[in-house]
Design a protein around this motif. Structure first.
Motif: not given
Length: 556
Positions: A30-42
């Motif tokens: 959800d791009s409304g949150y600062q850490k957007y898709n953080f898990v997938a990227k990490k």
């Protein structure tokens, strides 16, 4: 997932450990949150660092997109099939674009319903108004539901009774924000400032009845719901002993039939059970990648409910098993607690924005939980099922200086913080607190105005005499917009002085732009007042976050 991630982080794993492993990854975010898709990227980076090779570029689904995550998923899936076909043609003997012409195949639902005769039901489980029975009823229903409920949250921690329902905004303005006060009617739960209260809302009984009638269900039937498990492609049913519950109660407590919109797969399943050709064709179109934009106009943009969708396609008769699986689960709603238990023993307070809007086709919509709470009468003893959870805003010790930023209903947890600090100051010295609040207009939505002003005067917690401060941004009271970040920059020296004394930062409110705008303001302040380059200011604030002194609680 945590165990899997810890395993991947082991230092003894070499950069060749996953050599030969190929993977494809799609993240839900959800791009409304600062850490957007953080898990997938990490996860993508770690798999790559360990030698694995991505078949295609990672996909990032965004719930903020008009069509939801499917907008990114559809092209990503198409690319995945094409790449897999290039890798090995045997995966798709008839090509990756082959579609079965007459879609009559559908898997079995993931749940199985067992119907029980009334005389099979133990009398102690028959309906009554006892609080303990209601608690068990909620637990039974939610433990049987296939919805992803936390198993520790099936049984309510307690029941609450509303004792105050007070509007905080001026009547007739665009917003309706309420102050709710509740008393414990079952066992009192200990909580701290910064904690979260979750509430299970009641659905409109008329909507429940309409759903049951539309689906030709027997409201008085006693049922148990079992999850089918697949093991070596053989289907068997879980044999956990479950206590039967009335079908109507199960629907009311677990299935969101009249506020949540269905996902695309619901339309696909509906198409299998449509008997009218034009309805089947329309549903198949909605379920396709080509029909995604039209489905968005019909479903998401209008926030069509499950009941409305079923009524729009009268030839569809979906088996109850499929409905149990696909109707969105009735979720608890989480609110930041806006009271200090020290100031209000045996009570808990909430600050709630009553959500309502009009769709493009002029349909009136409202938030299920907030509207239900707004219509509760403190004179009537309605029992509210509730759960207490730890939030991300940890209660600070009295010796810790605080910088609080909470526009709109983001002020809720900080009302509790200020109440708590005021009580602490009666018995000893406390560190300074400065609070930045924001709203639209001074006369319309200045939430808790008298409360903040009283604590900013006469040696109050927020008074200058105590080293504190209270600053308000009225965004619409002048031609140019003024937000909390503008007030922060105006008071950059005071902020820097407190940060130099070891202050902690707490931010609460809307997840859209506010948290990132506030962080940007802090970066400017640290850079300007600390004489640091912007990159160093960013690292300085990152270190503050790692030290547990930069807390954000944001909601959409």
């Amino acid at each position: 997932m945590k165990a899997f991630w810890r395993f991947l982080l082991q230092r003894n794993l070499s950069k060749h450990w996953l050599e030969g492993v190929r993977y494809a990854l799609f993240g839900l975010g959800d791009s409304g949150y600062q850490k957007y898709n953080f898990v997938a990227k990490k996860l993508d980076k770690r798999l790559s660092d360990l030698g694995a090779m991505a078949i295609i570029e990672k996909g990032l689904g965004d719930d903020q997109h008009p069509s939801g995550y499917e907008a990114a998923l559809d092209p990503w899936m198409s690319s995945l099939w094409s790449m897999l076909n290039q890798i090995n043609h045997k995966f798709f003997p008839q090509g990756p674009d082959f579609v079965i012409p007459d879609m009559k195949l559908i898997d079995q639902p993931k749940v199985q319903i067992t119907y029980h005769c009334n005389d099979e039901v133990d009398p102690q489980f028959l309906p009554n108004s006892d609080l303990k029975w209601i608690e068990m009823q909620i637990e039974r229903a939610r433990s049987m539901s296939p919805g992803k409920f936390n198993p520790n949250k099936n049984r309510p921690h307690c029941f609450l009774k509303m004792i105050k329902n007070q509007p905080l905004t001026r009547a007739g303005c665009e917003k309706d924000v309420r102050h709710f006060e509740f008393e414990f009617v079952s066992s009192a739960i200990e909580y701290e400032v910064g904690d979260i209260l979750e509430v299970l809302p009641s659905q409109n009984p008329a909507a429940i009845d309409a759903f049951i009638e539309r689906c030709n269900l027997d409201p008085d039937a006693f049922i148990t719901v079992h999850t089918r498990e697949i093991d070596n492609h053989l289907l068997h049913t879980c044999t956990t002993v479950k206590v039967p519950i009335k079908l109507k109660a199960f629907v009311a407590l677990t299935m969101d039939v009249a506020s949540a919109s269905p996902r695309r797969y619901f339309f696909e399943v509906m198409s299998y059970f449509a008997t009218a050709p034009h309805e089947k064709e329309r549903l198949q179109y909605f379920a396709s990648a080509e029909g995604r934009d039209d489905l968005y106009q019909y479903n998401q943009k209008e926030r069509r409910t499950i009941l409305e969708v079923l009524e729009d396609f009268p030839s569809v008769q979906i088996p109850f098993e499929w409905l149990v699986q696909l109707v969105p689960p009735l979720k608890t709603r989480a609110f930041s607690i806006s009271s200090s238990p020290s100031a209000h023993p045996n009570q808990v307070h909430l600050t709630v924005n009553v959500v309502s809007w009009t769709t493009p086709f002029k349909r009136k919509r409202s938030g299920l939980c907030s509207m239900w709470l707004a219509h509760l009468d403190p004179e009537q003893s309605t029992h509210v099922p509730a759960w207490f959870q730890k939030g991300t805003l940890y209660p600070p010790p009295p010796s810790l200086p605080l910088i609080l930023i909470g526009p709109g209903t983001g002020c809720a947890p900080f009302r509790g913080f200020v109440e708590e600090r005021a009580i602490q100051s009666e018995s000893g010295a406390t560190a300074p607190v400065i609070f930045f609040f924001g709203c639209w207009n001074e006369n319309n939505d200045f939430l808790y105005r008298d409360f903040w002003l009283s604590h900013s005067q006469n040696d109050g917690v927020l008074s200058k005499a105590k080293g504190g401060g209270f600053f308000v941004a009225f965004s619409r009271d002048q031609p140019q917009k003024v937000y909390v970040q503008h007030k922060m920059r105006e008071n950059s020296r005071r902020i820097w002085n407190l940060l130099s004394e070891g202050a902690a930062i707490y931010v609460a409110g809307s997840s859209t732009k506010m948290p990132s705008d506030v962080l940007s303001a802090f970066e400017d302040i640290v850079s300007k007042e600390g004489g640091l380059p912007k990159e160093s200011a960013v690292r300085w604030l990152r270190a503050l976050e790692k030290a547990g002194k930069y807390h954000v609680e944001a909601w959409s």
